[in-house]
Design a protein around this motif. Structure first.
Motif, mmCIF file in Angstrom:
data_model
loop_
_atom_site.group_PDB
_atom_site.id
_atom_site.type_symbol
_atom_site.label_atom_id
_atom_site.label_comp_id
_atom_site.label_asym_id
_atom_site.label_seq_id
_atom_site.Cartn_x
_atom_site.Cartn_y
_atom_site.Cartn_z
ATOM 1 N N LEU A 128 0.815 -1.218 0.000
ATOM 2 C CA LEU A 128 0.000 0.000 0.000
ATOM 3 C C LEU A 128 0.850 1.269 0.000
ATOM 4 O O LEU A 128 0.459 2.274 -0.595
ATOM 5 C CB LEU A 128 -0.924 0.006 1.227
ATOM 6 C CG LEU A 128 -1.973 -1.115 1.312
ATOM 7 C CD1 LEU A 128 -2.815 -0.932 2.550
ATOM 8 C CD2 LEU A 128 -2.847 -1.143 0.069
ATOM 9 N N ILE A 129 1.985 1.245 0.714
ATOM 10 C CA ILE A 129 2.872 2.416 0.800
ATOM 11 C C ILE A 129 4.327 1.958 0.706
ATOM 12 O O ILE A 129 4.623 0.767 0.887
ATOM 13 C CB ILE A 129 2.661 3.193 2.124
ATOM 14 C CG1 ILE A 129 2.756 2.247 3.320
ATOM 15 C CG2 ILE A 129 1.338 3.929 2.119
ATOM 16 C CD1 ILE A 129 2.594 2.922 4.674
ATOM 17 N N SER A 130 5.223 2.896 0.433
ATOM 18 C CA SER A 130 6.646 2.558 0.336
ATOM 19 C C SER A 130 7.212 2.214 1.712
ATOM 20 O O SER A 130 6.576 2.510 2.747
ATOM 21 C CB SER A 130 7.427 3.734 -0.262
ATOM 22 O OG SER A 130 7.424 4.824 0.640
ATOM 23 N N ASP A 131 8.389 1.613 1.754
ATOM 24 C CA ASP A 131 9.018 1.242 3.021
ATOM 25 C C ASP A 131 9.305 2.462 3.891
ATOM 26 O O ASP A 131 9.144 2.410 5.117
ATOM 27 C CB ASP A 131 10.323 0.476 2.764
ATOM 28 C CG ASP A 131 10.069 -0.890 2.139
ATOM 29 O OD1 ASP A 131 8.930 -1.379 2.268
ATOM 30 O OD2 ASP A 131 10.997 -1.460 1.533
ATOM 31 N N ASP A 132 9.712 3.563 3.266
ATOM 32 C CA ASP A 132 9.980 4.791 4.021
ATOM 33 C C ASP A 132 8.702 5.345 4.640
ATOM 34 O O ASP A 132 8.692 5.797 5.797
ATOM 35 C CB ASP A 132 10.619 5.852 3.112
ATOM 36 C CG ASP A 132 12.047 5.490 2.726
ATOM 37 O OD1 ASP A 132 12.679 4.706 3.467
ATOM 38 O OD2 ASP A 132 12.528 5.985 1.682
ATOM 39 N N GLU A 133 7.622 5.313 3.856
ATOM 40 C CA GLU A 133 6.332 5.794 4.366
ATOM 41 C C GLU A 133 5.843 4.885 5.495
ATOM 42 O O GLU A 133 5.237 5.349 6.468
ATOM 43 C CB GLU A 133 5.299 5.837 3.242
ATOM 44 C CG GLU A 133 5.521 6.965 2.241
ATOM 45 C CD GLU A 133 4.532 6.895 1.090
ATOM 46 O OE1 GLU A 133 3.921 7.937 0.782
ATOM 47 O OE2 GLU A 133 4.369 5.796 0.508
ATOM 48 N N LEU A 134 6.122 3.589 5.353
ATOM 49 C CA LEU A 134 5.715 2.631 6.386
ATOM 50 C C LEU A 134 6.416 2.949 7.703
ATOM 51 O O LEU A 134 5.778 2.951 8.773
ATOM 52 C CB LEU A 134 6.046 1.204 5.940
ATOM 53 C CG LEU A 134 5.755 0.081 6.953
ATOM 54 C CD1 LEU A 134 4.278 0.045 7.314
ATOM 55 C CD2 LEU A 134 6.191 -1.277 6.400
ATOM 56 N N LYS A 135 7.719 3.238 7.642
ATOM 57 C CA LYS A 135 8.485 3.586 8.847
ATOM 58 C C LYS A 135 7.937 4.858 9.493
ATOM 59 O O LYS A 135 7.805 4.953 10.724
ATOM 60 C CB LYS A 135 9.959 3.771 8.502
ATOM 61 C CG LYS A 135 10.697 2.476 8.193
ATOM 62 C CD LYS A 135 12.157 2.755 7.874
ATOM 63 C CE LYS A 135 12.885 1.453 7.495
ATOM 64 N NZ LYS A 135 14.302 1.707 7.138
ATOM 65 N N GLU A 136 7.619 5.837 8.654
ATOM 66 C CA GLU A 136 7.104 7.103 9.161
ATOM 67 C C GLU A 136 5.737 6.919 9.820
ATOM 68 O O GLU A 136 5.481 7.430 10.921
ATOM 69 C CB GLU A 136 7.002 8.115 8.015
ATOM 70 C CG GLU A 136 6.567 9.501 8.457
ATOM 71 C CD GLU A 136 6.433 10.480 7.300
ATOM 72 O OE1 GLU A 136 5.842 11.548 7.507
ATOM 73 O OE2 GLU A 136 6.924 10.165 6.191
ATOM 74 N N MET A 137 4.848 6.175 9.140
ATOM 75 C CA MET A 137 3.511 5.946 9.672
ATOM 76 C C MET A 137 3.564 5.091 10.945
ATOM 77 O O MET A 137 2.799 5.317 11.892
ATOM 78 C CB MET A 137 2.640 5.256 8.619
ATOM 79 C CG MET A 137 2.335 6.103 7.394
ATOM 80 S SD MET A 137 1.371 7.588 7.794
ATOM 81 C CE MET A 137 -0.187 6.886 8.283
ATOM 82 N N ASN A 173 0.373 -4.905 10.586
ATOM 83 C CA ASN A 173 0.804 -6.222 10.102
ATOM 84 C C ASN A 173 2.234 -6.202 9.589
ATOM 85 O O ASN A 173 3.060 -7.048 9.952
ATOM 86 C CB ASN A 173 -0.143 -6.723 9.001
ATOM 87 C CG ASN A 173 -1.532 -7.019 9.507
ATOM 88 O OD1 ASN A 173 -1.723 -7.271 10.696
ATOM 89 N ND2 ASN A 173 -2.513 -6.972 8.634
ATOM 90 N N LYS A 174 2.528 -5.229 8.736
ATOM 91 C CA LYS A 174 3.847 -5.171 8.093
ATOM 92 C C LYS A 174 4.901 -4.525 8.989
ATOM 93 O O LYS A 174 6.053 -4.965 9.019
ATOM 94 C CB LYS A 174 3.752 -4.381 6.777
ATOM 95 C CG LYS A 174 3.048 -5.127 5.644
ATOM 96 C CD LYS A 174 3.884 -6.282 5.160
ATOM 97 C CE LYS A 174 3.264 -6.921 3.919
ATOM 98 N NZ LYS A 174 4.086 -8.035 3.418
ATOM 99 N N GLY A 175 4.496 -3.460 9.692
ATOM 100 C CA GLY A 175 5.463 -2.728 10.504
ATOM 101 C C GLY A 175 5.755 -3.372 11.841
ATOM 102 O O GLY A 175 6.874 -3.285 12.352
ATOM 103 N N CYS A 176 4.763 -4.057 12.422
ATOM 104 C CA CYS A 176 4.924 -4.632 13.767
ATOM 105 C C CYS A 176 4.828 -6.154 13.785
ATOM 106 O O CYS A 176 5.017 -6.777 14.838
ATOM 107 C CB CYS A 176 3.869 -4.057 14.708
ATOM 108 S SG CYS A 176 3.829 -2.253 14.754
#
Length: 380
Positions: A260-269, A309-312
């Motif tokens: 859904l979003i880039s890896d950088d956006e995932l880290k930020e969110m 799910n993806k970040g944690c």
């Protein structure tokens, strides 16, 4: 003894059906009409069996055959009970009528048979054939019940998996009790099958009494859980669509899930999410859901679920309850919180069930809350 147990079972099921239809707690009205119909079917099956056991009618009468139609209705009625528990907003579809097709076929055959018997008396050969036919239809009935019970169990299992995606407290909308009802139905059906194959009810008083006691216990279990049920608030259409999307995505391999979003956006969110969790502590709300938390973050539930799910590497249920357990650990160690009992701490951090609190705490720390508290006091 056997007849006495049968009277108890019949009386209990009739009373339970009345209570469910009366819906004293005013919960799940549509579901309770189906559930009440299911219990009423059990009563009619037991009542018909009781008529034959007591020889009240002396010989098998047409009323026995028409009451026996309940055998072919009870399984689909139970399945629809579960279907409406799982999805209270479910609409009746034309194809749903097919589930009762076999019962209508049986009704037609009974009517034809009754007309034939009026014109000519039955012979001994007819009676022997009737015994074979009854045995065959009893087997069909048992296998039908088993099939529908398995289908119902799968519906509940799928529903239970969905809960982990969007709720942090499941005890008010958990349907594990309904799984126990399915197991009771399967146990009763298993006894019916044993009796059909080995004719133990007629040859063994011990088996007949044992079966009767099992029926009675199963009915009491069903009665206990059915009267204890709570209101299940259905998801609205938008929420249901969101959950269906999440189910489809999380059921596949993680590598195949849509990004859904880039890896950088995932880290930020993820960082924003963790800041909200640490500072605003939304997990303290016992009714916190994926939808509530997403609205606080001003993002879609779909995106929030993806971040968790993806970040944690957790689902929503695990993510929220991890924070609750960590908060509980801090409160147990805080001398200013000594006035609170462990159950009080559980309520403070967002749990609304002692069992869930203890189970979750044990799973995450390998200690029960009381063991953790004793270990802290020992160190101090």
């Amino acid at each position: 003894m056997d007849q006495l147990i049968s009277f108890f079972v019949a009386g209990t099921t009739l009373l339970l059906a009345f209570l469910i239809f009366a819906n004293i707690n005013q919960v799940n009205s549509k579901v309770n009409r189906w559930f009440g119909s299911f219990i009423l079917c059990i009563f009619l099956i037991q009542f018909n069996d009781l008529l034959e056991k007591t020889e009240f009618l002396k010989i098998r009468m047409p009323i026995n055959d028409f009451l026996a139609l309940t055998d072919y209705i009870v399984a689909p009625v139970f399945y629809f009970t579960v279907a409406y528990f799982v999805n209270p907003n479910r609409k009746w579809r034309t194809k749903d009528n097919l589930h009762f097709a076999f019962a209508f076929i049986m009704l037609f055959l009974l009517l034809v048979s009754a007309l034939i018997n009026l014109e000519q008396p039955s012979t001994d050969a007819d009676k022997k054939n009737a015994v074979v036919i009854i045995t065959v239809f009893n087997l069909i009935f048992c296998f039908q019940v088993i099939t529908y019970a398995i289908m119902a169990y799968r519906e509940i299992t799928t529903y239970q998996k969905k809960l982990f995606l969007y709720t942090s407290n499941m005890n008010t909308i958990n349907l594990k009790w309904l799984q126990k009802v399915v197991i009771c139905v399967l146990i009763i059906t298993g006894l019916w099958l044993i009796d059909i194959f080995f004719k133990l009810a007629k040859t063994s008083v011990l088996f007949d009494n044992f079966a009767g006691l099992v029926y009675l216990v199963c009915i009491f279990i069903i009665a206990y859980f059915s009267l204890k049920q709570k209101e299940i608030i259905p998801l609205n259409n938008e929420e249901k669509k969101e959950i269906d999307i999440l189910i489809n995505e999380t059921s596949g391999l993680k590598s195949n899930q849509k990004k859904l979003i880039s890896d950088d956006e995932l880290k930020e969110m993820k960082s924003i999410l963790l800041q909200v969790m640490d500072h605003k502590k939304p997990f303290l709300d016992p009714e916190l859901s994926l939808f509530k938390l997403a609205s606080q973050l001003n993002i879609s539930t779909h995106l929030l679920s993806y971040i968790i799910n993806k970040g944690c590497n957790e689902n929503f249920y695990q993510f929220i309850n991890t924070y609750r357990i960590e908060e509980a650990k801090k409160m147990i160690q805080d001398s200013n919180m000594e006035y609170l009992s462990l159950m009080g701490i559980a309520f403070e951090v967002g749990f609304n069930s002692k069992t869930v609190f203890n189970t979750t705490f044990k799973k995450m720390t390998n200690q029960t809350p009381s063991e953790f508290k004793k270990a802290i006091l020992a160190v101090v």
